[in-house]
Motif scaffolding. Sequence first.
Motif, PDB file in Angstrom:
ATOM      1  N   ILE A  65       7.576  -0.604  -8.783  1.00  0.00           N
ATOM      2  CA  ILE A  65       7.761  -1.173  -7.448  1.00  0.00           C
ATOM      3  C   ILE A  65       6.438  -1.164  -6.706  1.00  0.00           C
ATOM      4  CG2 ILE A  65      10.200  -0.563  -7.358  1.00  0.00           C
ATOM      5  CD1 ILE A  65       9.574   1.757  -5.607  1.00  0.00           C
ATOM      6  N   PRO A  66       6.300  -2.051  -5.700  1.00  0.00           N
ATOM      7  CA  PRO A  66       5.017  -2.151  -5.003  1.00  0.00           C
ATOM      8  C   PRO A  66       4.726  -0.911  -4.158  1.00  0.00           C
ATOM      9  CG  PRO A  66       6.647  -3.532  -3.916  1.00  0.00           C
ATOM     10  CD  PRO A  66       7.284  -2.997  -5.163  1.00  0.00           C
ATOM     11  N   VAL A  67       3.441  -0.666  -3.973  1.00  0.00           N
ATOM     12  CA  VAL A  67       2.960   0.445  -3.152  1.00  0.00           C
ATOM     13  C   VAL A  67       2.268  -0.160  -1.932  1.00  0.00           C
ATOM     14  CG1 VAL A  67       1.352   2.393  -3.086  1.00  0.00           C
ATOM     15  CG2 VAL A  67       2.647   1.915  -5.172  1.00  0.00           C
ATOM     16  N   CYS A  68       2.550   0.397  -0.768  1.00  0.00           N
ATOM     17  CA  CYS A  68       1.956  -0.103   0.469  1.00  0.00           C
ATOM     18  C   CYS A  68       0.426  -0.004   0.386  1.00  0.00           C
ATOM     19  CB  CYS A  68       2.467   0.702   1.661  1.00  0.00           C
ATOM     20  SG  CYS A  68       1.703   0.207   3.229  1.00  0.00           S
ATOM     21  N   PRO A  69      -0.273  -1.088   0.711  1.00  0.00           N
ATOM     22  CA  PRO A  69      -1.735  -1.056   0.669  1.00  0.00           C
ATOM     23  C   PRO A  69      -2.339  -0.170   1.762  1.00  0.00           C
ATOM     24  CG  PRO A  69      -0.993  -3.135   1.560  1.00  0.00           C
ATOM     25  CD  PRO A  69       0.235  -2.399   1.105  1.00  0.00           C
ATOM     26  N   ASN A  70      -1.556   0.181   2.783  1.00  0.00           N
ATOM     27  CA  ASN A  70      -2.065   1.003   3.885  1.00  0.00           C
ATOM     28  C   ASN A  70      -1.776   2.491   3.689  1.00  0.00           C
ATOM     29  OD1 ASN A  70      -2.884  -1.379   5.141  1.00  0.00           O
ATOM     30  ND2 ASN A  70      -1.002  -1.545   6.303  1.00  0.00           N
ATOM     31  N   CYS A  71      -0.497   2.855   3.480  1.00  0.00           N
ATOM     32  CA  CYS A  71      -0.121   4.273   3.434  1.00  0.00           C
ATOM     33  C   CYS A  71       0.161   4.779   2.017  1.00  0.00           C
ATOM     34  CB  CYS A  71       1.080   4.537   4.341  1.00  0.00           C
ATOM     35  SG  CYS A  71       2.633   3.803   3.765  1.00  0.00           S
ATOM     36  N   GLN A  72       0.113   3.900   1.023  1.00  0.00           N
ATOM     37  CA  GLN A  72       0.309   4.248  -0.384  1.00  0.00           C
ATOM     38  C   GLN A  72       1.732   4.720  -0.703  1.00  0.00           C
ATOM     39  OE1 GLN A  72      -2.310   3.343  -2.375  1.00  0.00           O
ATOM     40  NE2 GLN A  72      -3.045   2.685  -0.391  1.00  0.00           N
ATOM     41  N   GLU A  73       2.698   4.472   0.178  1.00  0.00           N
ATOM     42  CA  GLU A  73       4.089   4.810  -0.094  1.00  0.00           C
ATOM     43  C   GLU A  73       4.811   3.598  -0.670  1.00  0.00           C
ATOM     44  OE1 GLU A  73       6.257   6.408   3.194  1.00  0.00           O
ATOM     45  OE2 GLU A  73       4.765   7.947   3.611  1.00  0.00           O
ATOM     46  N   THR A  74       5.929   3.846  -1.362  1.00  0.00           N
ATOM     47  CA  THR A  74       6.778   2.755  -1.819  1.00  0.00           C
ATOM     48  C   THR A  74       7.807   2.474  -0.733  1.00  0.00           C
ATOM     49  OG1 THR A  74       8.217   4.312  -2.972  1.00  0.00           O
ATOM     50  CG2 THR A  74       6.463   3.272  -4.267  1.00  0.00           C
ATOM     51  N   TRP A  92      12.857  -3.495   4.882  1.00  0.00           N
ATOM     52  CA  TRP A  92      12.122  -2.595   4.009  1.00  0.00           C
ATOM     53  C   TRP A  92      11.079  -1.886   4.846  1.00  0.00           C
ATOM     54  CZ3 TRP A  92      13.848  -1.581  -0.691  1.00  0.00           C
ATOM     55  CH2 TRP A  92      14.719  -2.501  -1.277  1.00  0.00           C
ATOM     56  N   SER A  93      10.908  -0.591   4.612  1.00  0.00           N
ATOM     57  CA  SER A  93       9.982   0.181   5.429  1.00  0.00           C
ATOM     58  C   SER A  93       9.259   1.221   4.572  1.00  0.00           C
ATOM     59  CB  SER A  93      10.764   0.880   6.549  1.00  0.00           C
ATOM     60  OG  SER A  93       9.892   1.585   7.394  1.00  0.00           O
ATOM     61  N   CYS A  94       8.081   1.615   5.046  1.00  0.00           N
ATOM     62  CA  CYS A  94       7.323   2.701   4.412  1.00  0.00           C
ATOM     63  C   CYS A  94       6.807   3.592   5.528  1.00  0.00           C
ATOM     64  CB  CYS A  94       6.197   2.143   3.534  1.00  0.00           C
ATOM     65  SG  CYS A  94       5.067   1.039   4.401  1.00  0.00           S
ATOM     66  N   GLY A  95       5.799   4.406   5.283  1.00  0.00           N
ATOM     67  CA  GLY A  95       5.323   5.365   6.267  1.00  0.00           C
ATOM     68  C   GLY A  95       4.459   4.805   7.374  1.00  0.00           C
ATOM     69  N   TRP A 100       6.708  -5.714   5.394  1.00  0.00           N
ATOM     70  CA  TRP A 100       7.107  -6.119   4.043  1.00  0.00           C
ATOM     71  C   TRP A 100       7.739  -7.511   4.050  1.00  0.00           C
ATOM     72  CZ3 TRP A 100       5.448  -3.784  -0.170  1.00  0.00           C
ATOM     73  CH2 TRP A 100       4.937  -2.491  -0.035  1.00  0.00           C
ATOM     74  N   HIS A 101       8.441  -7.878   5.107  1.00  0.00           N
ATOM     75  CA  HIS A 101       9.055  -9.207   5.194  1.00  0.00           C
ATOM     76  C   HIS A 101       7.974 -10.278   5.222  1.00  0.00           C
ATOM     77  CE1 HIS A 101      11.392 -12.555   6.954  1.00  0.00           C
ATOM     78  NE2 HIS A 101      12.399 -11.992   6.292  1.00  0.00           N
ATOM     79  N   GLU A 102       6.937 -10.070   6.013  1.00  0.00           N
ATOM     80  CA  GLU A 102       5.826 -11.027   6.076  1.00  0.00           C
ATOM     81  C   GLU A 102       5.097 -11.084   4.731  1.00  0.00           C
ATOM     82  OE1 GLU A 102       1.580 -11.585   8.355  1.00  0.00           O
ATOM     83  OE2 GLU A 102       3.201 -10.611   9.433  1.00  0.00           O
ATOM     84  N   TRP A 103       4.884  -9.920   4.122  1.00  0.00           N
ATOM     85  CA  TRP A 103       4.215  -9.878   2.819  1.00  0.00           C
ATOM     86  C   TRP A 103       5.000 -10.703   1.795  1.00  0.00           C
ATOM     87  CZ3 TRP A 103       5.999  -8.029  -1.884  1.00  0.00           C
ATOM     88  CH2 TRP A 103       5.058  -8.008  -2.914  1.00  0.00           C
ATOM     89  N   ALA A 104       6.333 -10.522   1.762  1.00  0.00           N
ATOM     90  CA  ALA A 104       7.161 -11.272   0.811  1.00  0.00           C
ATOM     91  C   ALA A 104       7.110 -12.776   1.097  1.00  0.00           C
ATOM     92  CB  ALA A 104       8.609 -10.775   0.853  1.00  0.00           C
TER      93      ALA A 104
END
Length: 109
Positions: A65-74, A92-95, A100-104
């Motif tokens: 699964i993808p890892v956030c480019p900012n906080c490194q969380e999934t 979808w949320s991370c730390g 994530w909606h815009e990224w998708a």
Amino acid sequence: MQLRETMRARHAPDVYAGPNCDRHEPRWMGSAEGDMDGDGPVGREGTLMLSARTFPPGTVVAVSIPVCPNCQETPHDMGDFPDGKGGWFTKWSCGCDFDWHEWASDEFS
């Protein structure tokens, strides 16, 4: 035993779903050895199923699964939220505040 990848699927939402072509609809896109046309829809109604009878003993299924480019969380599913247009979307949320909606929308448009 050496392993060779023979199939691949990616969660690639249809970012043009809904009556106004502005909703994200979950779907799997993939390919397998021998596919002449490359990636196409796989699974049924957003569900990817693999029958153990289809594969030989020793087959490995890996999920990445993808890892956030900012906080490194999934990202994790925060549930369904109103989309402001009378429908719903999965949040979808991370730390951090990564969208994530815009990224998708950018990744799969």
